[in-house]
Design a protein around this motif. Structure first.
Motif, mmCIF file in Angstrom:
data_model
loop_
_atom_site.group_PDB
_atom_site.id
_atom_site.type_symbol
_atom_site.label_atom_id
_atom_site.label_comp_id
_atom_site.label_asym_id
_atom_site.label_seq_id
_atom_site.Cartn_x
_atom_site.Cartn_y
_atom_site.Cartn_z
ATOM 1 N N LEU A 169 0.980 -1.099 -0.013
ATOM 2 C CA LEU A 169 0.023 0.089 0.009
ATOM 3 C C LEU A 169 0.692 1.074 0.113
ATOM 4 C CD1 LEU A 169 -2.828 -0.908 2.447
ATOM 5 C CD2 LEU A 169 -2.772 -0.432 -0.323
ATOM 6 N N ASN A 170 2.277 1.655 1.015
ATOM 7 C CA ASN A 170 3.033 2.116 0.906
ATOM 8 C C ASN A 170 3.832 2.607 -0.119
ATOM 9 O OD1 ASN A 170 2.712 4.116 3.341
ATOM 10 N ND2 ASN A 170 3.679 1.679 4.738
ATOM 11 N N ALA A 171 4.069 1.159 -0.979
ATOM 12 C CA ALA A 171 4.175 1.495 -3.052
ATOM 13 C C ALA A 171 3.436 2.193 -3.731
ATOM 14 C CB ALA A 171 5.022 0.276 -3.039
ATOM 15 N N VAL A 172 2.115 2.568 -3.641
ATOM 16 C CA VAL A 172 1.086 2.505 -4.247
ATOM 17 C C VAL A 172 0.701 3.941 -3.719
ATOM 18 C CG1 VAL A 172 1.091 0.920 -5.432
ATOM 19 C CG2 VAL A 172 -0.435 2.184 -3.558
ATOM 20 N N GLY A 173 1.373 5.050 -2.832
ATOM 21 C CA GLY A 173 1.550 6.375 -2.230
ATOM 22 C C GLY A 173 -0.376 5.868 -0.927
ATOM 23 N N VAL A 174 -0.280 4.976 -0.770
ATOM 24 C CA VAL A 174 -1.182 5.177 0.249
ATOM 25 C C VAL A 174 -0.594 4.763 2.020
ATOM 26 C CG1 VAL A 174 -3.373 3.516 1.641
ATOM 27 C CG2 VAL A 174 -3.469 3.394 -0.544
ATOM 28 N N LYS A 175 -0.893 6.021 2.695
ATOM 29 C CA LYS A 175 0.381 5.927 3.528
ATOM 30 C C LYS A 175 -0.376 5.071 4.853
ATOM 31 C CE LYS A 175 1.949 9.405 7.067
ATOM 32 N NZ LYS A 175 2.662 10.507 7.601
ATOM 33 N N LEU A 196 -4.295 4.641 6.360
ATOM 34 C CA LEU A 196 -5.253 3.584 6.465
ATOM 35 C C LEU A 196 -4.170 2.509 7.926
ATOM 36 C CD1 LEU A 196 -7.179 1.422 5.403
ATOM 37 C CD2 LEU A 196 -5.689 -0.380 4.003
ATOM 38 N N ILE A 197 -4.382 1.620 8.901
ATOM 39 C CA ILE A 197 -3.940 1.191 10.154
ATOM 40 C C ILE A 197 -4.270 -0.883 9.910
ATOM 41 C CG2 ILE A 197 -3.258 0.830 12.656
ATOM 42 C CD1 ILE A 197 -4.377 3.279 12.472
ATOM 43 N N LEU A 247 -8.947 -2.959 -0.705
ATOM 44 C CA LEU A 247 -8.685 -1.932 0.552
ATOM 45 C C LEU A 247 -8.913 -0.524 0.212
ATOM 46 C CD1 LEU A 247 -5.544 -3.966 1.518
ATOM 47 C CD2 LEU A 247 -7.976 -4.241 2.350
ATOM 48 N N ARG A 248 -8.083 -0.071 -1.271
ATOM 49 C CA ARG A 248 -8.705 1.325 -1.765
ATOM 50 C C ARG A 248 -10.313 1.418 -2.343
ATOM 51 N NH1 ARG A 248 -3.700 2.358 -5.978
ATOM 52 N NH2 ARG A 248 -3.703 4.506 -4.856
#
Length: 357
Positions: free
Chosen positions: A181-187, A235-236, A347-348
């Motif tokens: 997720l971080n790799a596609v810009g979702v922190k 997201l957590i 998730l997105r």
């Protein structure tokens, strides 16, 4: 985070599920620089090659003396890489800890037996000016938190990675989902709930099974609140433990309810028939479909399934993947074989729905 050089004690278990702490650290850790794994049963091989066929330059050696003589950097720490039955020291492990202490290494132990309470180990460690970190040593009650309900003020949705049993790879799937997720810009941040999550460098979390039951919900909430306030993630991801219906240690409802979870990824081993360590009709693992219905009774949707193929042939694993994808109509992935990318769309989509709401 500066990495401290360390060796892993995995005597006789690196090649089975009881070496899961060692497996996680060989795969990745931001806290330690792993220079060797100690396991005489498979000495002379690369730990990564043994684990998943991917060399990592971490030798498996027969003894601590061999590691001190041949490791590329002298280790500062000896980490217990074994998950023993009941979290107790075996005689072999206690001997290894004493040997490490006599060599001047600091000890990191995540088992229920506490190295610092062993007079001989503690004395040897102190004599060399080293330290002992017992991760499951209970905190003073004054430092623990009750649940407050403030979790409902956390805007970032929580995703729990639950399982149908223990020792299935929930932590690994959690870490890989966070990374993807971080790799596609979702922190995205992860809340660890076990010893290995801390050892891998987790910033926020708790050792769930080292807590008095009254404080589990509050400590989980406190970890999530701290993570959100300090990092402001989109997201957590919550690392699950055991399984909702594992009779030897049920777990998961705390994440769904006290963590106010918005969705679940369910980890499952299609080739495993009974809960780990048990056999017979009283210990059968329920079908995935039945476990999903149970989770949905808590009001939480299952967004994807992640499969562990340890007890299946490659063909059996793929057949289970195809069958479940067809019957469940949600993504079903094999993380060790293919990664977790197919879990990202739901998730997105969940994030998009939350933002619209």
């Amino acid at each position: 985070m500066d990495k401290s050089p360390a060796l892993i004690l995995a005597h006789g278990c690196f090649r089975d599920i009881h070496g899961k702490v060692a497996h996680g650290l060989v795969r990745s850790t931001d806290r330690f620089d792993i220079v060797a794994v100690i396991d005489p049963a498979c000495a002379g091989q690369d730990a990564g090659t043994l684990l998943d066929g991917r060399p990592r330059g971490i030798p498996v050696l027969a003894s601590i003396d061999a590691a001190l003589a041949h490791a590329r950097i002298r280790p500062e720490f000896a980490i217990v890489g074994m998950a023993t039955h009941g979290g107790r020291f075996t005689e072999t492990l206690r001997t290894a800890l004493l040997e490490a202490a006599r060599a001047g290494l600091s000890l990191v132990n995540g088992l229920h037996d506490l190295a610092g309470d062993d007079p001989e180990i503690a004395a040897e460690t102190a004599r060399h000016g080293a330290s002992i970190l017992d991760l499951r040593r209970p905190k003073p009650v004054a430092e623990l938190h009750f649940w407050t309900g403030q979790i409902h003020g956390v805007v970032a949705p929580r995703i729990a990675v639950l399982g149908t049993d223990c020792a299935l790879g929930k932590r690994t799937t959690s870490r890989w989902v966070v990374q993807a997720l971080n790799a596609v810009g979702v922190k995205t941040e992860m809340i660890y709930t076990g010893q290995t999550g801390w050892m891998q460098g987790g910033r926020h979390g708790l050792i769930l099974d080292a807590l008095p039951n009254d404080f589990v919900s509050g400590e989980l909430e406190h970890a999530i609140l701290s993570c959100y306030r300090e990092c402001r993630p989109d997201l957590i991801v919550l690392e699950g433990q055991s399984a909702l219906r594992n009779p030897s240690g049920p777990c998961g409802a705390e994440l769904l309810l006290s963590g106010a979870t918005a969705g679940v990824i369910l980890q499952h081993a299609p080739g495993r028939r009974c809960y780990d360590g048990f056999e017979g009709p009283h210990f059968r693992i329920p079908p995935v479909e039945d476990e999903i219905r149970l989770i949905e009774h808590y009001g939480v949707p299952v967004l994807g399934v992640s499969l562990n193929g340890r007890d299946s042939s490659p063909e059996e694993l793929r057949e289970a993947q195809r069958r479940l994808a067809r019957t469940l109509d949600i993504p079903v992935v094999c993380p060790l074989e293919d990664g977790v990318t197919e879990l990202l769309p739901p998730l997105r989509a969940l994030l998009d729905r939350k933002q619209v709401a």
